[in-house]
Write an enzyme that holds these catalytic residues in place. Sequence first.
Site, PDB file in Angstrom:
ATOM      1  N   ARG A 158       0.630  -1.139  -0.162  1.00 56.27           N
ATOM      2  CA  ARG A 158       0.005  -0.350  -0.103  1.00 56.27           C
ATOM      3  C   ARG A 158       0.724   1.397   0.097  1.00 56.27           C
ATOM      4  O   ARG A 158       0.277   2.500   0.591  1.00 56.27           O
ATOM      5  CB  ARG A 158      -0.403   0.314   1.440  1.00 56.27           C
ATOM      6  CG  ARG A 158      -2.564  -1.240   0.991  1.00 56.27           C
ATOM      7  CD  ARG A 158      -3.049  -1.300   0.281  1.00 56.27           C
ATOM      8  NE  ARG A 158      -3.902  -1.622   0.431  1.00 56.27           N
ATOM      9  CZ  ARG A 158      -4.302  -3.401  -0.759  1.00 56.27           C
ATOM     10  NH1 ARG A 158      -2.995  -3.769  -0.812  1.00 56.27           N
ATOM     11  NH2 ARG A 158      -5.531  -3.932  -0.390  1.00 56.27           N
ATOM     12  N   SER A 226     -10.574  -0.912   3.123  1.00 59.31           N
ATOM     13  CA  SER A 226      -9.925  -0.631   3.823  1.00 59.31           C
ATOM     14  C   SER A 226     -10.165   0.469   4.385  1.00 59.31           C
ATOM     15  O   SER A 226      -9.519   1.139   3.812  1.00 59.31           O
ATOM     16  CB  SER A 226      -8.938  -1.745   3.932  1.00 59.31           C
ATOM     17  OG  SER A 226      -9.163  -3.104   4.001  1.00 59.31           O
ATOM     18  N   GLU A 331      -6.152   4.067   5.732  1.00 60.96           N
ATOM     19  CA  GLU A 331      -5.309   3.429   4.028  1.00 60.96           C
ATOM     20  C   GLU A 331      -6.665   4.431   3.585  1.00 60.96           C
ATOM     21  O   GLU A 331      -5.321   4.490   2.057  1.00 60.96           O
ATOM     22  CB  GLU A 331      -5.574   1.641   3.816  1.00 60.96           C
ATOM     23  CG  GLU A 331      -5.038   1.475   2.690  1.00 60.96           C
ATOM     24  CD  GLU A 331      -6.396   1.360   1.475  1.00 60.96           C
ATOM     25  OE1 GLU A 331      -6.924   2.285   1.228  1.00 60.96           O
ATOM     26  OE2 GLU A 331      -6.073  -0.018   1.587  1.00 60.96           O
TER      27      GLU A 331
HETATM   28  P1  FAD Z   1      -8.820   8.524  -5.535  1.00 59.05           P
HETATM   29  O1  FAD Z   1      -9.586   7.930  -4.286  1.00 59.05           O
HETATM   30  O2  FAD Z   1      -9.851   8.939  -6.604  1.00 59.05           O
HETATM   31  O3  FAD Z   1      -7.908   8.746  -5.475  1.00 59.05           O
HETATM   32  C1  FAD Z   1      -6.899   8.236  -5.008  1.00 59.05           C
HETATM   33  C2  FAD Z   1      -5.576   9.348  -4.150  1.00 59.05           C
HETATM   34  O4  FAD Z   1      -4.846   8.687  -5.643  1.00 59.05           O
HETATM   35  C3  FAD Z   1      -6.136  10.802  -3.862  1.00 59.05           C
HETATM   36  O5  FAD Z   1      -4.961  10.840  -3.395  1.00 59.05           O
HETATM   37  C4  FAD Z   1      -5.580  11.280  -5.451  1.00 59.05           C
HETATM   38  O6  FAD Z   1      -5.167  12.311  -5.402  1.00 59.05           O
HETATM   39  C5  FAD Z   1      -4.798  10.320  -5.798  1.00 59.05           C
HETATM   40  N1  FAD Z   1      -5.048  10.115  -7.503  1.00 59.05           N
HETATM   41  C6  FAD Z   1      -6.025   9.602  -7.973  1.00 59.05           C
HETATM   42  N2  FAD Z   1      -5.686   9.504  -9.592  1.00 59.05           N
HETATM   43  C7  FAD Z   1      -4.185  10.076  -9.645  1.00 59.05           C
HETATM   44  C8  FAD Z   1      -3.508  10.440 -10.499  1.00 59.05           C
HETATM   45  N3  FAD Z   1      -4.026  10.681 -11.916  1.00 59.05           N
HETATM   46  N4  FAD Z   1      -2.383  11.410 -10.656  1.00 59.05           N
HETATM   47  C9  FAD Z   1      -1.961  11.328  -9.659  1.00 59.05           C
HETATM   48  N5  FAD Z   1      -3.115  11.116  -8.464  1.00 59.05           N
HETATM   49  C10 FAD Z   1      -3.749  10.834  -8.306  1.00 59.05           C
HETATM   50  N6  FAD Z   1      -7.224  -1.137  -2.588  1.00 59.05           N
HETATM   51  C11 FAD Z   1      -7.089  -2.134  -2.617  1.00 59.05           C
HETATM   52  O7  FAD Z   1      -5.789  -2.234  -3.213  1.00 59.05           O
HETATM   53  N7  FAD Z   1      -6.839  -3.364  -2.691  1.00 59.05           N
HETATM   54  C12 FAD Z   1      -8.593  -3.248  -2.584  1.00 59.05           C
HETATM   55  O8  FAD Z   1      -8.874  -5.274  -2.256  1.00 59.05           O
HETATM   56  C13 FAD Z   1      -9.725  -3.079  -2.341  1.00 59.05           C
HETATM   57  N8  FAD Z   1     -10.633  -2.827  -2.417  1.00 59.05           N
HETATM   58  C14 FAD Z   1     -11.607  -1.723  -2.153  1.00 59.05           C
HETATM   59  C15 FAD Z   1     -12.760  -2.225  -2.034  1.00 59.05           C
HETATM   60  C16 FAD Z   1     -14.307  -1.214  -2.547  1.00 59.05           C
HETATM   61  C17 FAD Z   1     -15.307  -1.339  -1.822  1.00 59.05           C
HETATM   62  C18 FAD Z   1     -14.082  -0.254  -2.227  1.00 59.05           C
HETATM   63  C19 FAD Z   1     -14.444   1.326  -1.997  1.00 59.05           C
HETATM   64  C20 FAD Z   1     -12.084   0.036  -2.048  1.00 59.05           C
HETATM   65  C21 FAD Z   1     -11.059  -0.264  -2.161  1.00 59.05           C
HETATM   66  N9  FAD Z   1      -9.451   0.116  -2.517  1.00 59.05           N
HETATM   67  C22 FAD Z   1      -9.349  -1.150  -2.667  1.00 59.05           C
HETATM   68  C23 FAD Z   1      -9.353   1.373  -2.402  1.00 59.05           C
HETATM   69  C24 FAD Z   1      -9.067   1.516  -3.571  1.00 59.05           C
HETATM   70  O9  FAD Z   1     -10.594   1.279  -4.361  1.00 59.05           O
HETATM   71  C25 FAD Z   1      -8.328   1.939  -4.311  1.00 59.05           C
HETATM   72  O10 FAD Z   1      -7.436   2.760  -3.290  1.00 59.05           O
HETATM   73  C26 FAD Z   1      -8.327   3.174  -5.843  1.00 59.05           C
HETATM   74  O11 FAD Z   1      -6.871   2.314  -6.664  1.00 59.05           O
HETATM   75  C27 FAD Z   1      -8.611   3.892  -5.464  1.00 59.05           C
HETATM   76  O12 FAD Z   1      -8.718   4.351  -6.855  1.00 59.05           O
HETATM   77  P2  FAD Z   1     -10.099   5.913  -7.262  1.00 59.05           P
HETATM   78  O13 FAD Z   1      -9.017   6.407  -8.594  1.00 59.05           O
HETATM   79  O14 FAD Z   1     -11.154   5.755  -6.238  1.00 59.05           O
HETATM   80  O15 FAD Z   1      -9.017   7.091  -6.090  1.00 59.05           O
HETATM   81  N1  EPU Z   2     -10.434 -11.186  10.015  1.00 56.78           N
HETATM   82  C1  EPU Z   2     -11.496 -11.444  11.086  1.00 56.78           C
HETATM   83  N2  EPU Z   2     -12.743 -10.810  11.034  1.00 56.78           N
HETATM   84  C2  EPU Z   2     -13.364 -10.147  10.276  1.00 56.78           C
HETATM   85  C3  EPU Z   2     -13.594 -10.470   9.553  1.00 56.78           C
HETATM   86  C4  EPU Z   2     -11.950 -11.080   9.993  1.00 56.78           C
HETATM   87  O1  EPU Z   2     -10.330 -11.308  12.548  1.00 56.78           O
HETATM   88  O2  EPU Z   2     -14.991 -10.233  11.113  1.00 56.78           O
HETATM   89  C5  EPU Z   2      -9.431 -11.452  10.226  1.00 56.78           C
HETATM   90  C6  EPU Z   2      -9.637 -13.060   9.461  1.00 56.78           C
HETATM   91  O3  EPU Z   2      -8.161 -13.839  10.346  1.00 56.78           O
HETATM   92  C7  EPU Z   2      -9.305 -12.918   8.176  1.00 56.78           C
HETATM   93  C8  EPU Z   2      -8.424 -12.041   8.371  1.00 56.78           C
HETATM   94  O4  EPU Z   2      -8.617 -10.787   9.035  1.00 56.78           O
HETATM   95  O5  EPU Z   2      -7.720 -14.377   7.870  1.00 56.78           O
HETATM   96  C9  EPU Z   2      -7.774 -11.473   6.722  1.00 56.78           C
HETATM   97  O6  EPU Z   2      -9.087 -10.642   6.507  1.00 56.78           O
HETATM   98  P1  EPU Z   2      -9.586 -10.522   4.376  1.00 56.78           P
HETATM   99  O7  EPU Z   2      -9.296 -11.866   4.138  1.00 56.78           O
HETATM  100  O8  EPU Z   2     -11.117 -10.346   4.400  1.00 56.78           O
HETATM  101  O9  EPU Z   2      -8.357  -9.193   4.381  1.00 56.78           O
HETATM  102  P2  EPU Z   2      -7.690  -8.417   4.807  1.00 56.78           P
HETATM  103  O10 EPU Z   2      -6.479  -8.687   5.385  1.00 56.78           O
HETATM  104  O11 EPU Z   2      -8.958  -7.525   6.012  1.00 56.78           O
HETATM  105  C10 EPU Z   2      -6.961  -7.103   2.448  1.00 56.78           C
HETATM  106  C11 EPU Z   2      -6.789  -5.229   2.431  1.00 56.78           C
HETATM  107  C12 EPU Z   2      -8.140  -5.441   1.135  1.00 56.78           C
HETATM  108  C13 EPU Z   2      -7.897  -7.039   0.005  1.00 56.78           C
HETATM  109  C14 EPU Z   2      -8.402  -8.320   1.684  1.00 56.78           C
HETATM  110  C15 EPU Z   2      -7.801  -9.683  -0.038  1.00 56.78           C
HETATM  111  C16 EPU Z   2      -5.526  -4.290   3.413  1.00 56.78           C
HETATM  112  C17 EPU Z   2      -5.466  -3.108   4.199  1.00 56.78           C
HETATM  113  N3  EPU Z   2      -6.535  -5.052   2.838  1.00 56.78           N
HETATM  114  O12 EPU Z   2      -7.917  -7.194   3.917  1.00 56.78           O
HETATM  115  O13 EPU Z   2      -7.882  -4.532   0.440  1.00 56.78           O
HETATM  116  O14 EPU Z   2      -9.118  -7.286  -0.689  1.00 56.78           O
HETATM  117  O15 EPU Z   2      -6.670  -8.433   1.432  1.00 56.78           O
HETATM  118  O16 EPU Z   2      -6.144  -9.883  -0.619  1.00 56.78           O
HETATM  119  O17 EPU Z   2      -4.063  -4.223   3.212  1.00 56.78           O
HETATM  120  C18 EPU Z   2      -8.606  -2.409   0.548  1.00 56.78           C
HETATM  121  O18 EPU Z   2      -7.495  -1.516   0.279  1.00 56.78           O
HETATM  122  O19 EPU Z   2      -9.533  -1.352   0.496  1.00 56.78           O
HETATM  123  C19 EPU Z   2      -8.911  -3.893   0.441  1.00 56.78           C
HETATM  124  C20 EPU Z   2     -10.499  -3.829   0.813  1.00 56.78           C
END
Ligand code: FAD
Ligand code: EPU
Length: 343
Positions: A158, A226, A331
Amino acid sequence: MPSLQPYSTFGLAASCDSIQSFTDVASFLSIFNTSKNNNNAIYILGGGSNSIFTDDFDGTVLVNEIKGISHFDTESHHYLRVGAGENWHEFVTLCMKEKWYGFENLALIPGSVGACPIQNIGAYGREVNALIDKVECVFLETGEQVLLSNEDCQFGYRDSVFKHALANKVLITHVNFKLPKHYELETSYGELAALTEPTPEKVYSKVIEIRKSKLPDPSELGNAGSFFKNPVVSKAVFQAIAQDYDSVPHFVVSGSADFPATENEQIKIPAAWLIDQAGFKGKTLNKVRCHPTQPLVLTNLGGATGSDVITMAKDIIASVQGKFGIQLEPEVRLLGSKGLISL
Ligand code: FAD
Ligand code: EPU
């Protein structure tokens, strides 16, 4: 004052001085320079899925809509150049149709392609840096265009140079990907390991299924994924916790320069577990809820305020710190009236 609510998946009621979208570098620089001359702050936005506006923003929000996807291949690799304003999941889905494999574990992540290098998006055992070749940027102050190599981007969990030395200094215009034709499927994470005869298509579908079952859909319930990063701690800190809790979920992370060679094992503990143990899972504070199936996600039940979000986040940080001695770090990107804020 235009509303930012539709521009952020968390959906707090907040406004800003103006919202302007751009489709190329020239129009971006023109808006940027006008804002600068008028001493207006700016914030670059993609899909708003990692940005939470906790207050009205005193400045201009610039929404990236640079589009376009081009492809060529060699005997060994597919090369893709993608406009930063393309939607991430639509791009991943196109790649699946074209059999340009590698992105399948990263399906259904919201947001734009341009934001993917910033926090080095990752899910289900894969981080996007494994597939990034180069990132094209423009320096805000000078308009100079630069091409950063994968190494230049200093990717981590991240993390990247865009959160440090280049924070608020560049616009990412395009991301260039390099996908090996002889790729290895990544199926070690959780439920993916149970797939029989895995294919990229099966991984893609399974990832979508798992994500839909665990994570709230932002179109139905405001959230930014997250809220906190998973903390990475030393082996000693982990062992102290493991003495009191029989089954602490954990992942060993390879050593880094921050740790001496003799003590180079680092342990990632899921923040979801720490928050769960601290008793926050399903807990509601005013209109903010700690999600019942994934406590790492905070949700907007409708009508939440920035101060509700900040109070809940600070309560969680203090409780986890008090119980485990671990400092959770956000995050998400939190914004106040003057720009990015920290908790
Ligand atoms: P924005 O919120 O629009 O911007 C994020 C940051 O980047 C801001 O600081 C912005 O200023 C900057 N920025 C954006 N575009 C540019 C650009 N072109 N040039 C310079 N700066 C820029 N993230 C994960 O890593 N893994 C996951 O599994 C994951 N799951 C998610 C699930 C849900 C339901 C949600 C809502 C979010 C999740 N995220 C996850 C977080 C998010 O989707 C990512 O961080 C994504 O890359 C953000 O993209 P965005 O375009 O919406 O960013
Ligand atoms: N867990 C609990 N209680 C719960 C749920 C989960 O204890 O109610 C524990 C379990 O042990 C589980 C662990 O948390 O195994 C991990 O949960 P999960 O696999 O859902 O993933 P995470 O570590 O919570 C990360 C990323 C997610 C990404 C998933 C899958 C970060 C901060 N988050 O979540 O990214 O989708 O792994 O790879 O690294 C995001 O960045 O926005 C995001 C959603």
